[in-house]
Design an enzyme around this catalytic site. Structure first.
Site, mmCIF file in Angstrom:
data_model
loop_
_atom_site.group_PDB
_atom_site.id
_atom_site.type_symbol
_atom_site.label_atom_id
_atom_site.label_comp_id
_atom_site.label_asym_id
_atom_site.label_seq_id
_atom_site.Cartn_x
_atom_site.Cartn_y
_atom_site.Cartn_z
ATOM 1 N N SER A 68 -3.346 29.861 -10.028
ATOM 2 C CA SER A 68 -2.301 30.285 -8.906
ATOM 3 C C SER A 68 -3.029 30.573 -7.398
ATOM 4 O O SER A 68 -3.346 31.547 -7.622
ATOM 5 C CB SER A 68 -0.775 30.540 -9.022
ATOM 6 O OG SER A 68 0.152 30.156 -7.737
ATOM 7 N N TYR A 81 5.957 36.029 -12.047
ATOM 8 C CA TYR A 81 5.094 34.510 -12.459
ATOM 9 C C TYR A 81 3.862 34.502 -11.828
ATOM 10 O O TYR A 81 2.186 34.225 -12.021
ATOM 11 C CB TYR A 81 5.771 33.300 -12.052
ATOM 12 C CG TYR A 81 4.800 31.987 -11.525
ATOM 13 C CD1 TYR A 81 4.651 31.321 -13.093
ATOM 14 C CD2 TYR A 81 4.275 32.071 -10.607
ATOM 15 C CE1 TYR A 81 3.932 30.202 -13.083
ATOM 16 C CE2 TYR A 81 2.998 30.600 -10.924
ATOM 17 C CZ TYR A 81 2.965 29.388 -11.542
ATOM 18 O OH TYR A 81 2.647 28.006 -11.665
#
Lengths: 176, 162
Positions: A68, A81
């Site tokens: 990500s 995250y």
């Protein structure tokens, strides 16, 4: 894993992609349960899958992990995250070199904002409405704009000399 | 004496040069200032794709986890109609976790288009998984779907018995 190999008789490609993402507005709101859940899915999940897959993978096989942009640049609301995504990038790089003697390549795609259920199942309604508008592209990616990179990294016809790379697909760079 | 004068001359000349450079800088700025208003109006999202993609503002919406692709508005574009396969993964077998929806679904479809059979692992979004399965089969490849939590070691590694 066994079911897959039993059904198809082989395994050539593992795509680790399943993720849990839930933002927090304050560090104090990040509970142990929440933190555990993020790490369990995003790190343990990738670890379990890689460990179970590798015995079945032969020379020429490939693993592609979903990283990500948050693992590259950080994200103020996605503390846990983004930490797992940074971990996935490091795991990708390490595992790539670790598995290279067996002829298995490992790479990651690091997407920016993509229009999938993950974000509307996390962000509030206003943020969903303007999702992706902060990128130079001024819009989120659609899944079909990300998936070809997985084909590229999975196929030995395309990327046989590429391993340990993190490929950002984030709609361009802006120095702030 | 002559040396001191020359030093003063140089000091003055440098100061005059500084003032001139500042004037030049302001002249450059004035030209650009005039274009700023026009540039601001030209801030729409560029369309770089083989087909047009949605641009914010998108409809306001929120979902319960793990999220359902079927309920997303607009529907995510995953089938890449302009992408032609060329057997880049012919005869291969792939596992895609989170393959029921989102990026995973699109990856499953393009892998199939390139000649791979695909196993989809997903948490519990059964109807989304069925849509992905149908999309893979439409590409002429096999697809199995398995529900479970990849965070649970036993789900991933336990030998499977019929």
């Amino acid at each position: 894993m066994e079911k897959v190999v039993e059904t198809f008789g082989r395994l050539d490609i593992l795509v680790n992609n399943a993720a849990f993402q839930e933002h927090v507005n304050a560090l104090e709101d990040l509970t142990e349960d929440h933190f555990d859940r993020t790490i369990k899915t995003n790190l343990y999940g990738y670890f379990h899958m890689a460990k179970a897959a590798v015995p079945h993978l032969k020379e020429g096989a490939a693993i592609v992990n979903t990283g990500s942009v948050t693992g590259l640049l950080g994200n103020k609301d996605l503390l846990d995250y983004s930490m797992t995504k940074g971990g996935i990038h490091a795991f990708t790089r390490s595992l790539a070199t670790h598995l290279l003697p067996r002829g298995i390549r490992v790479n990651a795609v690091a997407p920016g904002p993509v229009w999938t259920p993950l974000n509307p199942a996390d962000k509030d309604v206003k943020r969903v409405a303007r999702f992706g508008s902060d990128t130079p592209m001024k819009r989120p990616a659609q899944p079909e704009e990300i998936a070809p990179a997985y084909v590229f990294l999975a196929s030995s016809a395309c990327s046989s000399y590429i391993t340990g790379e993190i490929l950002p697909i984030i709609g361009g760079y802006s120095g702030g | 004496m002559a040396r001191a004068q020359s030093h003063e001359d140089r000091t003055e000349r440098y100061a005059a040069g500084g003032a001139e450079a500042a004037r030049d800088e302001r002249a450059i700025q004035a030209t650009i200032d005039k274009t700023d208003k026009i540039a601001r109006q030209d801030e729409k999202a560029p369309q770089t794709g083989a087909r047009k993609y949605p641009v914010p503002p998108l409809p306001e919406q929120h979902q319960a986890k793990p999220g359902s692709e079927a309920k997303l508005d607009p529907q995510p574009m995953f089938d890449a109609p302009y992408y032609k396969g060329s057997e880049k993964l012919k005869g291969k077998v792939a596992i895609v976790t989170g393959g029921d929806s989102g990026i995973g679904r699109s990856v499953a479809v393009l892998f199939a288009r390139e000649g791979a059979d695909v196993a989809i692992l997903y948490l519990d979004e059964h109807s989304d998984a069925k849509v992905t399965q149908a999309a893979v089969e439409k590409e002429g490849r096999k697809c199995i779907t398995i529900a479970g939590d990849v965070a649970e070691a036993a789900f991933v590694v336990t030998p499977w018995k019929k």
